[in-house]
Design an enzyme around this catalytic site. Structure first.
Site, PDB file in Angstrom:
ATOM      1  N   ALA A  13     -27.599 -28.025  18.253  1.00  0.00           N
ATOM      2  CA  ALA A  13     -28.983 -28.061  18.728  1.00  0.00           C
ATOM      3  C   ALA A  13     -29.419 -29.493  19.025  1.00  0.00           C
ATOM      4  O   ALA A  13     -29.966 -29.780  20.093  1.00  0.00           O
ATOM      5  CB  ALA A  13     -29.910 -27.423  17.691  1.00  0.00           C
ATOM      6  N   GLU A  34     -27.345 -38.527  12.483  1.00  0.00           N
ATOM      7  CA  GLU A  34     -26.475 -37.471  11.933  1.00  0.00           C
ATOM      8  C   GLU A  34     -25.883 -37.930  10.600  1.00  0.00           C
ATOM      9  O   GLU A  34     -25.313 -39.010  10.503  1.00  0.00           O
ATOM     10  CB  GLU A  34     -25.354 -37.159  12.937  1.00  0.00           C
ATOM     11  CG  GLU A  34     -24.158 -36.393  12.403  1.00  0.00           C
ATOM     12  CD  GLU A  34     -24.503 -35.025  11.803  1.00  0.00           C
ATOM     13  OE1 GLU A  34     -25.414 -34.362  12.311  1.00  0.00           O
ATOM     14  OE2 GLU A  34     -23.857 -34.646  10.796  1.00  0.00           O
ATOM     15  N   CYS A  44     -17.732 -22.715  14.049  1.00  0.00           N
ATOM     16  CA  CYS A  44     -17.184 -21.362  14.241  1.00  0.00           C
ATOM     17  C   CYS A  44     -15.670 -21.388  14.327  1.00  0.00           C
ATOM     18  O   CYS A  44     -15.011 -20.374  14.131  1.00  0.00           O
ATOM     19  CB  CYS A  44     -17.692 -20.739  15.526  1.00  0.00           C
ATOM     20  SG  CYS A  44     -19.360 -21.200  15.955  1.00  0.00           S
ATOM     21  N   VAL A  81     -31.938 -38.908   7.671  1.00  0.00           N
ATOM     22  CA  VAL A  81     -33.399 -39.060   7.644  1.00  0.00           C
ATOM     23  C   VAL A  81     -33.887 -38.532   6.307  1.00  0.00           C
ATOM     24  O   VAL A  81     -33.597 -37.397   5.929  1.00  0.00           O
ATOM     25  CB  VAL A  81     -34.054 -38.304   8.822  1.00  0.00           C
ATOM     26  CG1 VAL A  81     -35.569 -38.343   8.693  1.00  0.00           C
ATOM     27  CG2 VAL A  81     -33.605 -38.919  10.138  1.00  0.00           C
ATOM     28  N   ASP A 284     -30.253 -23.649  13.792  1.00  0.00           N
ATOM     29  CA  ASP A 284     -30.185 -22.835  12.578  1.00  0.00           C
ATOM     30  C   ASP A 284     -31.399 -22.974  11.664  1.00  0.00           C
ATOM     31  O   ASP A 284     -31.621 -22.135  10.798  1.00  0.00           O
ATOM     32  CB  ASP A 284     -28.936 -23.216  11.763  1.00  0.00           C
ATOM     33  CG  ASP A 284     -27.637 -22.799  12.441  1.00  0.00           C
ATOM     34  OD1 ASP A 284     -27.693 -22.218  13.546  1.00  0.00           O
ATOM     35  OD2 ASP A 284     -26.566 -23.049  11.853  1.00  0.00           O
ATOM     36  N   TYR A 427     -13.521   0.318  36.497  1.00  0.00           N
ATOM     37  CA  TYR A 427     -12.414   1.082  35.928  1.00  0.00           C
ATOM     38  C   TYR A 427     -11.106   0.714  36.604  1.00  0.00           C
ATOM     39  O   TYR A 427     -11.012   0.677  37.826  1.00  0.00           O
ATOM     40  CB  TYR A 427     -12.632   2.594  36.078  1.00  0.00           C
ATOM     41  CG  TYR A 427     -11.340   3.373  36.020  1.00  0.00           C
ATOM     42  CD1 TYR A 427     -10.578   3.352  34.850  1.00  0.00           C
ATOM     43  CD2 TYR A 427     -10.849   4.059  37.125  1.00  0.00           C
ATOM     44  CE1 TYR A 427      -9.354   4.012  34.791  1.00  0.00           C
ATOM     45  CE2 TYR A 427      -9.633   4.724  37.069  1.00  0.00           C
ATOM     46  CZ  TYR A 427      -8.882   4.695  35.900  1.00  0.00           C
ATOM     47  OH  TYR A 427      -7.682   5.335  35.833  1.00  0.00           O
ATOM     48  N   ARG A 443     -23.458   8.729  27.438  1.00  0.00           N
ATOM     49  CA  ARG A 443     -23.631  10.146  27.775  1.00  0.00           C
ATOM     50  C   ARG A 443     -23.910  10.983  26.522  1.00  0.00           C
ATOM     51  O   ARG A 443     -24.805  11.824  26.503  1.00  0.00           O
ATOM     52  CB  ARG A 443     -22.357  10.625  28.476  1.00  0.00           C
ATOM     53  CG  ARG A 443     -22.419  12.042  28.946  1.00  0.00           C
ATOM     54  CD  ARG A 443     -21.229  12.306  29.854  1.00  0.00           C
ATOM     55  NE  ARG A 443     -20.942  13.726  29.924  1.00  0.00           N
ATOM     56  CZ  ARG A 443     -19.857  14.227  30.504  1.00  0.00           C
ATOM     57  NH1 ARG A 443     -18.969  13.404  31.044  1.00  0.00           N
ATOM     58  NH2 ARG A 443     -19.661  15.520  30.537  1.00  0.00           N
TER      59      ARG A 443
END
Lengths: 454, 454
Positions: A13, A34, A44, A81, A284, A427, A443
């Site tokens: 982010a 950071e 991930c 920070v 997050d 398909y 369906r």
């Protein structure tokens, strides 16, 4: 005078915000702070690194601090920070290596601190190092290679817990997965989760449901030795706690920023923190509007972090983009199954007091005669009477999971299952039967909606 | 008195109609008349049979005549309808084995004769047996195994031509693919088709573009010997003509049924033949409404045949379902690439006089560090000003193509690319980068739409 943007947090982010701001305003001073040594890395990907699917840790870094610096972003790694003063528009920054404090002024602020692991409140749990950052992953991988380690226990059968369990099986360990509730992957309905459990057990993971963690025991050198559970003691040379994370809001709360009902920071759809001009938050640590549940939720996924960060960066530099919210889409590969969900599950609907019709079908991923064809289960959740699609879950072999995006667009666009069943989907024998499993499920669900009546 | 439904054609559309009618009305007399020996087989699977991906021909039959008979459908294989009398509501049926004719009365009729191969108008072409039915496929496979056959030539680089070329490469033959136009796969825009050509060449297929077929030469025993083209003579022990098919409308036209502008039978959205009560048509022989082009088209795909057949069967028995039309979705696997398209291409837009904005992006199918990650190209076509998605094309490695269904739903639902770029699509490293290639493409296209202005 040149304005100054401070970004707190150098992952998805934060760095998306910094990069977007830079693209829009080449003159802007941008400082990204950071705590760790890396920027923009793929947390991930850690289970695949641990599992040995690739070896080079650096491949998880999508852009290094140096690359960001080349675009004129002042990236300060190993800096934290420790306070935000919204009145004076300053932050206090501690240099973690030099152990010195300084103060930095800002015109705009993007708060993107992410989330922190929550250790379960039992003895010994807080002595287990999390495996969330690249450094932690590197250390964890080194520990796995330690001679004489055979047993691993993972606490928590979330997708992360399952991915880590699989990774350790790939490393040749005996793995037990301990889960307090009655199913794995609480984001799925129980009957869908049962297939995932079967896949995990299929590769040799022992899954213990309805089992509480009571203690993690370490030896005198601080190495894990065993795990005590409500069902007995398990040998454990390695313990992974996948018991959840919480948004890292402490710093923001101390500064007076508002936390919403989900426990994460409240933001409007422009990623603005309400009531404070020029202060944005993303990723997050914030809450997002769930378009189906129609309430704020805290979803910790890189996909939202990247989008919200970019939006914060654009809006912090005079742009105007709205984050349209989330619908709970997620996907994972668990052993030989792919697992995905979007919208709301039947269980979530029940919890939220939403009446739904739901149907599960079992089908095949490809034409039956085509090599690699295998099972796929699709569960659809629809609104009664209208038949509007509210959610879907998919479990199946290779090729199954990405179909979730088809359902995600349908949920987002308000498509009814009775329309979806006649949609012109693709398909060919390598990709599905002549009716794609999604059409079959639509369906059947449309039929169930009709039968349920108004 | 019990009513009587006659179905002409025992493949996807016809047998879907018969089965749907049977489900709705257990008393109805249903007679299905099929020229060949098989019902409901997957012609789409023939290239994989030829290529040796599986061996058992019967696996291509989804339901045999005997299975249909067990549901009380009177299936007459090796019988051909030679005339329809709409006044007297009878059909003339020839028993192909007994060489005898009979007459059958009907209350409702479903016309589902499919399409027939069109041989190019050059000497020797009509002596090449098509490979469209299971019997033809079986004979073709036997011929491939004939000793001393090395060279194969495929005429026509449609997806069928490419699939057959690949199948014969898998059988160890030298294959030349001859195409009259300047690109393979005319359903794709040229720059996307170029990737497909590269994939074909990558497995050793020699692709000759802008090359006209002039003659197919056979030896005295009727075996193919060579192919004469505008670029010279090619040795050819086997010749496959993939130069197109046309809707089998002769019988219907002779009976007075109407053919539309696409050259296929005209039907309304209930699959009714206009002006004749109780007469329906479905499948490769009919035209369908293209929802984007807003005109009738003849698309020969099993997916439409199955849906339209079912709708005809339902409506022939007093039900009321509308076929909502098509948007040109198609997918295929060509060598190491998957190829898909939906909506309209840039080229189709130009031909139809539709102004569009289009953008192509190259990305990766999975996170870069995840094994199996490879290239994917996504091309989006959008309406200027509004940014409404009108079409998409995808070429890429495993995992690429089924993403077309995401675009198909977006096209169908009228989603704008500026919305799509922020949709909540799934992400995990085995399945995409943090921004799915579709989101990346949507974002670039939205930007191009903004830049093009109103």
């Amino acid at each position: 005078m040149t304005e100054r943007l401070i970004v707190i947090g150098g992952d998805a982010a934060g760095m998306s915000a910094a990069a977007a701001a830079r693209r829009r305003d080449p003159e802007l001073q941008i400082v990204a702070i950071e705590r760790g040594a890396h920027t923009s890395y793929s947390a991930c990907g850690i289970p695949y690194l641990v599992g040995g699917l690739f070896d080079d840790l650096d491949r998880l870094v999508s852009r290094s601090p140096e690359e960001f610096r080349q675009t004129g972003i002042d990236v300060r790694t190993r800096c934290e920070v420790t306070a935000i003063d919204l009145e004076r528009r300053t932050v206090t920054v501690r240099d973690l290596d030099q152990q010195s404090d300084g103060e930095e002024g800002f015109d705009q602020l993007v708060y993107a601190t992410g989330a922190v692991a929550v250790a379960p409140p039992v003895p010994g749990a807080d002595a287990c190092e999390p495996v969330r950052t690249l450094h932690q992953a590197e250390r964890f991988r080194a520990r796995l290679e330690r001679a004489g380690s055979h047993h691993a226990v993972v606490i928590g059968a979330s997708y992360v817990g399952l991915e880590m369990a699989e990774a350790m099986v790939l490393r040749g360990l005996d793995v037990v997965l301990v889960e307090r509730s009655t199913q794995v992957m609480s984001t799925l309905d129980a009957e869908m989760a049962a297939h995932v459990q079967e896949a995990a057990e299929g590769v040799g993971i022992r899954v213990m449901l309805s089992t509480a963690l009571e203690e993690v025991r370490h030896d005198s050198e601080g190495r894990a030795r065993s795990v005590l559970t409500s069902e007995g003691e398990l040998p454990a040379d390695h313990v992974v706690l996948a018991t959840g994370v919480k948004p890292a809001t402490d710093l923001a709360e101390a500064a007076g920023l508002e936390v919403g009902p989900s426990g994460a920071l409240r933001v409007d759809d422009r990623q603005r923190c309400p009531g404070v001009d020029g202060v944005f938050a993303a990723g997050d640590c914030v809450e997002s509007r769930h378009r189906i549940l129609e309430r704020p939720v805290n979803v910790q996924l890189g996909t939202h972090a990247n989008k919200q960060g970019r939006i914060a960066g654009v809006n912090a530099t005079g742009g105007d983009i709205a984050f349209p919210g989330v619908i709970g889409t997620a996907v994972s590969k668990i052993c030989h199954y792919e697992v995905a969900r979007t919208g709301i599950s039947e269980c979530e609907a029940t919890d939220a007091g939403i009446d739904v019709v739901s149907v599960t079908v079992k089908d095949r991923t490809r034409a039956g005669y085509y090599p690699g064809s295998g099972p796929i289960w699709v569960k659809l959740v629809a609104e009664p009477v209208t038949g509007r699609l509210l959610g879907g879950q998919i479990v199946g072999v290779e090729g199954a999971a990405k179909r979730i995006d088809v359902l995600a667009v349908a949920v987002w666009a308000g498509v009814r299952v009775g329309e979806l069943e006649l949609f012109d989907l693709s398909y060919a024998p390598p990709f599905s039967g002549v009716y794609d499993p999604l059409l079959v499920a639509a369906r059947q669900t449309a039929k169930a909606v009709r039968e349920a009546g108004p």
